[in-house]
Design a protein around this motif. Structure first.
Motif, mmCIF file in Angstrom:
data_model
loop_
_atom_site.group_PDB
_atom_site.id
_atom_site.type_symbol
_atom_site.label_atom_id
_atom_site.label_comp_id
_atom_site.label_asym_id
_atom_site.label_seq_id
_atom_site.Cartn_x
_atom_site.Cartn_y
_atom_site.Cartn_z
ATOM 1 N N UNK A 1 0.830 -1.042 0.110
ATOM 2 C CA UNK A 1 -0.081 0.001 0.061
ATOM 3 C C UNK A 1 1.003 1.265 0.096
ATOM 4 N N UNK A 2 1.923 1.324 0.880
ATOM 5 C CA UNK A 2 2.819 2.408 0.761
ATOM 6 C C UNK A 2 3.341 2.941 -0.365
ATOM 7 N N UNK A 3 3.818 1.745 -1.246
ATOM 8 C CA UNK A 3 4.049 1.970 -2.659
ATOM 9 C C UNK A 3 3.198 2.586 -3.723
ATOM 10 N N UNK A 4 2.185 1.614 -3.547
ATOM 11 C CA UNK A 4 0.850 1.929 -4.489
ATOM 12 C C UNK A 4 0.593 3.454 -4.263
ATOM 13 N N UNK A 5 0.570 4.090 -3.115
ATOM 14 C CA UNK A 5 -0.094 5.459 -2.786
ATOM 15 C C UNK A 5 1.194 6.363 -2.954
ATOM 16 N N UNK A 6 2.240 6.086 -3.057
ATOM 17 C CA UNK A 6 3.690 6.727 -3.100
ATOM 18 C C UNK A 6 3.889 7.411 -1.656
ATOM 19 N N UNK A 7 3.558 6.533 -0.866
ATOM 20 C CA UNK A 7 3.626 7.065 0.586
ATOM 21 C C UNK A 7 5.302 6.615 1.154
#
Length: 298
Positions: free
Chosen positions: A256-262
């Motif tokens: 999720x952190x990668x998918x949302x650029x977080x």
């Protein structure tokens, strides 16, 4: 705990003072729970960790620092102070040659046997290890007391307390963000909720996905991070501008952190040292987690 007092004769000999020097006893309790008393404010201080150096300067006693260790790079003038080795291996001969009247030691970072040797030789060692925001402010005040720079130390401690309190008020009640904070890469390491960095995450409305682990700095494997699927990943790196640790996670687009650029970088010296600069690092943490909330969409 027993009261430790450095003999007047030893202090005068180390400082090169005569018996007519002005004296005024100063005392403070260190983070090991021991009270240290000096017959006069310390004019020559050895700081045996980068954090201890920053705290001593923050206490207004920077001009009294005569010895530091490697990587004591803040404030910039600390780089000009003689180094007496690393925090894990001190050059005792060089340290003694600099005639410190106060040694600021790191409880879990300095070699205990070397600190014990310094004490056996009559040097006063003040042990620090702040484990809370209040502990940072208190360390500044106590070091200022031992150096006779209370006015400057009290001001800096108040500034830090007020800044952290303002952050706590601003981010109270925000939507939680599941976070993984990477403190090291090989081996992969994080922090739990009892660690000072973990407390920054909580203050900013983050939920530490490894916060309930027993160790302050647990070791992990990549599979554990993938299973936890944090919404944001925060990391420092090997240097103040090295983002390689975050780049590593980009190979897992399902996170999720990668998918949302977080994937957020915070200079490690702003957050990994228990000093007043943690206020700046905490502001960055809070801003990054606020960005993560904004990227949730509808």
């Amino acid at each position: 705990m027993r009261l430790r007092r450095l003999s007047l004769a030893v202090v005068l000999a180390l400082a090169g003072l005569g018996p007519g020097a002005a004296l005024g006893e100063v005392c403070a309790r260190d983070d090991a729970g021991r009270e240290l008393c000096l017959p006069a404010p310390a004019a020559r201080i050895a700081a045996l960790s980068p954090g201890a150096t920053e705290l001593t300067y923050a206490a207004g006693a920077g001009e009294r620092v005569v010895a530091v260790v490697d990587y004591s790079d803040y404030p910039p003038e600390a780089r000009q102070v003689p180094s007496v080795g690393s925090h894990t291996r001190l050059d005792l001969e060089r340290l003694l040659a600099l005639r410190p009247e106060l040694v600021v030691g790191w409880i879990t970072g300095n070699p205990p046997e070397q600190l014990a040797t310094l004490e056996d030789m009559g040097l006063p060692v003040f042990y620090i290890e702040p484990r809370s925001f209040e502990g940072v402010a208190s360390a500044i005040e106590r070091l200022a007391r031992l150096a006779g720079t209370e006015a400057a130390g009290d001001r800096e401690a108040a500034r830090f307390r007020e800044g952290m309190a303002a952050l706590a008020e601003r981010y109270a009640g925000v939507e939680p963000v599941p976070v993984f904070y990477q403190v090291w890469d090989e081996p992969l390491m994080t922090v739990n909720d009892e660690h000072l960095i973990g407390k920054v995450l909580t203050l900013c409305g983050g939920t530490n996905v490894f916060g309930e682990l027993d160790r302050l700095v647990p070791r992990l494997d990549e599979e554990a991070v993938l299973a936890a699927d944090p919404e944001a990943i925060l990391a420092g790196g090997m240097g103040e501008e090295n983002r390689d640790w975050l780049t590593h996670w980009e190979r897992y687009p399902e996170l999720t952190a990668v998918a949302r650029d977080n994937l957020f970088f915070v200079p490690p010296s702003l957050i990994q040292r228990p000093t007043p600069r943690m206020l700046e690092g905490s502001r960055l943490f809070c801003e990054k987690l606020e960005q993560a909330r904004e990227r949730r969409g509808g």
